[in-house]
Design a protein around this motif. Structure first.
Motif, PDB file in Angstrom:
ATOM      1  N   ASP A 321      29.158  53.564  31.438  1.00 29.51           N
ATOM      2  CA  ASP A 321      29.014  53.850  30.008  1.00 29.51           C
ATOM      3  C   ASP A 321      29.393  55.260  29.575  1.00 29.51           C
ATOM      4  N   LYS A 322      29.754  56.125  30.486  1.00 34.23           N
ATOM      5  CA  LYS A 322      30.077  57.495  30.091  1.00 34.23           C
ATOM      6  C   LYS A 322      31.533  57.551  29.620  1.00 34.23           C
ATOM      7  N   VAL A 323      31.693  57.445  28.307  1.00 37.66           N
ATOM      8  CA  VAL A 323      33.033  57.258  27.741  1.00 37.66           C
ATOM      9  C   VAL A 323      33.914  58.483  27.917  1.00 37.66           C
ATOM     10  N   ASN A 324      33.319  59.638  28.179  1.00 34.43           N
ATOM     11  CA  ASN A 324      34.123  60.834  28.428  1.00 34.43           C
ATOM     12  C   ASN A 324      34.625  60.886  29.868  1.00 34.43           C
ATOM     13  N   ILE A 325      34.142  59.972  30.722  1.00 36.25           N
ATOM     14  CA  ILE A 325      34.537  59.923  32.126  1.00 36.25           C
ATOM     15  C   ILE A 325      35.376  58.682  32.422  1.00 36.25           C
ATOM     16  N   ILE A 326      35.026  57.551  31.828  1.00 37.42           N
ATOM     17  CA  ILE A 326      35.784  56.312  32.049  1.00 37.42           C
ATOM     18  C   ILE A 326      37.227  56.533  31.593  1.00 37.42           C
ATOM     19  N   PRO A 327      38.214  56.273  32.445  1.00 35.12           N
ATOM     20  CA  PRO A 327      39.610  56.578  32.086  1.00 35.12           C
ATOM     21  C   PRO A 327      40.254  55.509  31.208  1.00 35.12           C
ATOM     22  N   PHE A 328      39.770  55.401  29.976  1.00 36.57           N
ATOM     23  CA  PHE A 328      40.296  54.379  29.079  1.00 36.57           C
ATOM     24  C   PHE A 328      41.780  54.601  28.772  1.00 36.57           C
ATOM     25  N   ASP A 329      42.203  55.857  28.703  1.00 37.34           N
ATOM     26  CA  ASP A 329      43.620  56.105  28.434  1.00 37.34           C
ATOM     27  C   ASP A 329      44.489  55.600  29.588  1.00 37.34           C
ATOM     28  N   LYS A 330      44.032  55.784  30.809  1.00 41.91           N
ATOM     29  CA  LYS A 330      44.770  55.285  31.971  1.00 41.91           C
ATOM     30  C   LYS A 330      44.821  53.764  31.950  1.00 41.91           C
ATOM     31  N   MET A 331      43.696  53.122  31.636  1.00 46.86           N
ATOM     32  CA  MET A 331      43.688  51.665  31.565  1.00 46.86           C
ATOM     33  C   MET A 331      44.591  51.166  30.437  1.00 46.86           C
ATOM     34  N   THR A 332      44.600  51.884  29.335  1.00 47.03           N
ATOM     35  CA  THR A 332      45.450  51.488  28.209  1.00 47.03           C
ATOM     36  C   THR A 332      46.918  51.539  28.591  1.00 47.03           C
ATOM     37  N   SER A 333      47.343  52.631  29.223  1.00 43.99           N
ATOM     38  CA  SER A 333      48.743  52.734  29.628  1.00 43.99           C
ATOM     39  C   SER A 333      49.090  51.701  30.709  1.00 43.99           C
ATOM     40  N   PHE A 334      48.127  51.441  31.606  1.00 44.01           N
ATOM     41  CA  PHE A 334      48.351  50.435  32.661  1.00 44.01           C
ATOM     42  C   PHE A 334      48.592  49.054  32.058  1.00 44.01           C
ATOM     43  N   PHE A 335      47.713  48.650  31.150  1.00 43.91           N
ATOM     44  CA  PHE A 335      47.873  47.311  30.566  1.00 43.91           C
ATOM     45  C   PHE A 335      49.031  47.260  29.568  1.00 43.91           C
ATOM     46  N   ALA A 336      49.249  48.337  28.827  1.00 46.11           N
ATOM     47  CA  ALA A 336      50.369  48.341  27.882  1.00 46.11           C
ATOM     48  C   ALA A 336      51.699  48.193  28.629  1.00 46.11           C
ATOM     49  N   GLN A 337      51.801  48.811  29.790  1.00 46.50           N
ATOM     50  CA  GLN A 337      53.025  48.748  30.574  1.00 46.50           C
ATOM     51  C   GLN A 337      53.208  47.387  31.233  1.00 46.50           C
ATOM     52  N   ASN A 338      52.092  46.773  31.639  1.00 48.22           N
ATOM     53  CA  ASN A 338      52.183  45.561  32.462  1.00 48.22           C
ATOM     54  C   ASN A 338      51.892  44.260  31.719  1.00 48.22           C
TER      55      ASN A 338
END
Length: 340
Positions: A321-338
């Motif tokens: 739940d720590k949104v400042n630590i969870i790498p949402f930007d990395k997950m976004t780029s991963f799924f956007a690319q794939n």
């Protein structure tokens, strides 16, 4: 940590106590983004069990079908906790997302309550893909899945068998069959494993005589005694405090049936992990997580396109739940690319 202590922790964390399906399902442990809408949905899995989930939709999504993500976990949590938080955050970033309660837990159906299955819980992800794929707002050729904690292993297991899943990501991943069969860090001896199976065999006689499924001990206590391992303290500080407490969550308010571990101890998950390839895998774990070895071992086992992301200084529960630590930007780029 002494061997007896490890065995005791495994027994408490994994077998747990039955919990009646009550509570306030309207309570969420995170605020709903102003950029998304949320609606309650139901769908059935291949075994006819009705699952309940929350569908998150970006408000400004246009008219074209979007990529979608099915999300569940942690093991013993409900959709109002971490999976909903992830669904909310990824919907903000332009994905249609579905956070769902696994079979036998939360608002999903299935009796007895609060029992888990490596097969049925893997199927739950595929059922979520079924549901997403028939929504007119979803491009069924662009569906990925995210698994958190114990449902990270289920997500990988589902991706291996379900070729409709285009990409898969996990955070703080647990291999539940490995930890139940072998204990933490694979320290469970053959004698200890045999004793646990004998105890569950005896419990089955008691359940058969009584005509009902008995509870085991609570997962987490009402109060900490002060001598618990740090990862147990971390679990407590999430599930048993206002930070993450939810009445429908087994980890917050009880836990599993006394014989819950049986199928996990006999039916390994992730046997066909290599068959996810050539589809991509993103594996995320905390640097200081007690569970980090599960993620690193899966990274070594997997083939094809794979990425390992270790989050500095993070422990297992930080990625709940720590949104400042969870790498949402990395997950976004991963799924956007794939998910193209």
């Amino acid at each position: 940590m002494k061997k007896t202590t490890v065995l005791a922790i495994v027994s408490v964390l994994l077998f747990g106590q039955a919990f009646a399906r009550t509570g306030d399902p309207g309570h969420y442990t995170f605020p709903l983004s102003e950029k998304v809408t949320r609606q309650k949905v139901t769908f059935k899995n291949r075994y006819g069990i009705k699952l309940t989930g929350d569908l998150y939709l970006p408000k400004n999504r246009g008219s074209e079908p979007l990529a979608a993500l099915a999300i569940s976990g942690p093991f013993g949590a409900v959709k109002e906790q971490s999976s909903g938080l992830y669904a909310n955050a990824m919907a903000e970033r332009g994905f249609i997302t579905l956070a769902f309660d696994p079979s036998y837990t939360g608002e999903s159906s299935g009796e007895p309550r609060n029992v888990a299955s490596p097969d049925i819980n893997t199927e739950d992800f595929s059922a979520a893909v079924d549901f997403l794929g028939i929504q007119p707002s979803v491009d069924r050729n662009r569906i990925g899945i995210i698994g958190i904690c114990g449902f990270g292993g289920m997500a990988l297991n589902a991706a291996a068998i379900d070729k409709r899943v285009t990409a898969v990501a996990t955070t703080s991943m647990y291999d539940m069959s490995r930890v139940m069969a072998k204990g933490y860090y694979d320290k469970l001896t053959t004698e200890e494993r045999t004793k646990m199976l004998e105890q569950m065999g005896d419990q089955r006689w008691k359940d058969a005589d009584a005509g009902t499924t008995a509870p085991g001990p609570r997962i987490l206590p009402e109060k900490l005694a002060g001598n618990e391992p740090q990862f147990v303290v971390d679990y407590f500080n999430y599930y048993r405090t206002p930070r993450g407490f939810h009445k429908n969550s087994p980890n917050s308010n009880g836990a599993w049936t006394a014989t819950n571990a049986l199928s996990f101890m006999n039916m390994p998950l992730l046997t066909y992990i290599k068959e996810i390839a050539p589809r991509p895998i993103l594996l995320i774990a905390g640097e200081k997580a007690h569970s980090r070895y599960f993620t690193e071992d899966i990274y070594k086992m997997a083939s094809g396109q794979k990425e390992l992301a270790i989050i500095p200084n993070a422990v297992h529960v930080d990625l709940y739940d720590k949104v400042n630590i969870i790498p949402f930007d990395k997950m976004t780029s991963f799924f956007a690319q794939n998910l193209k």
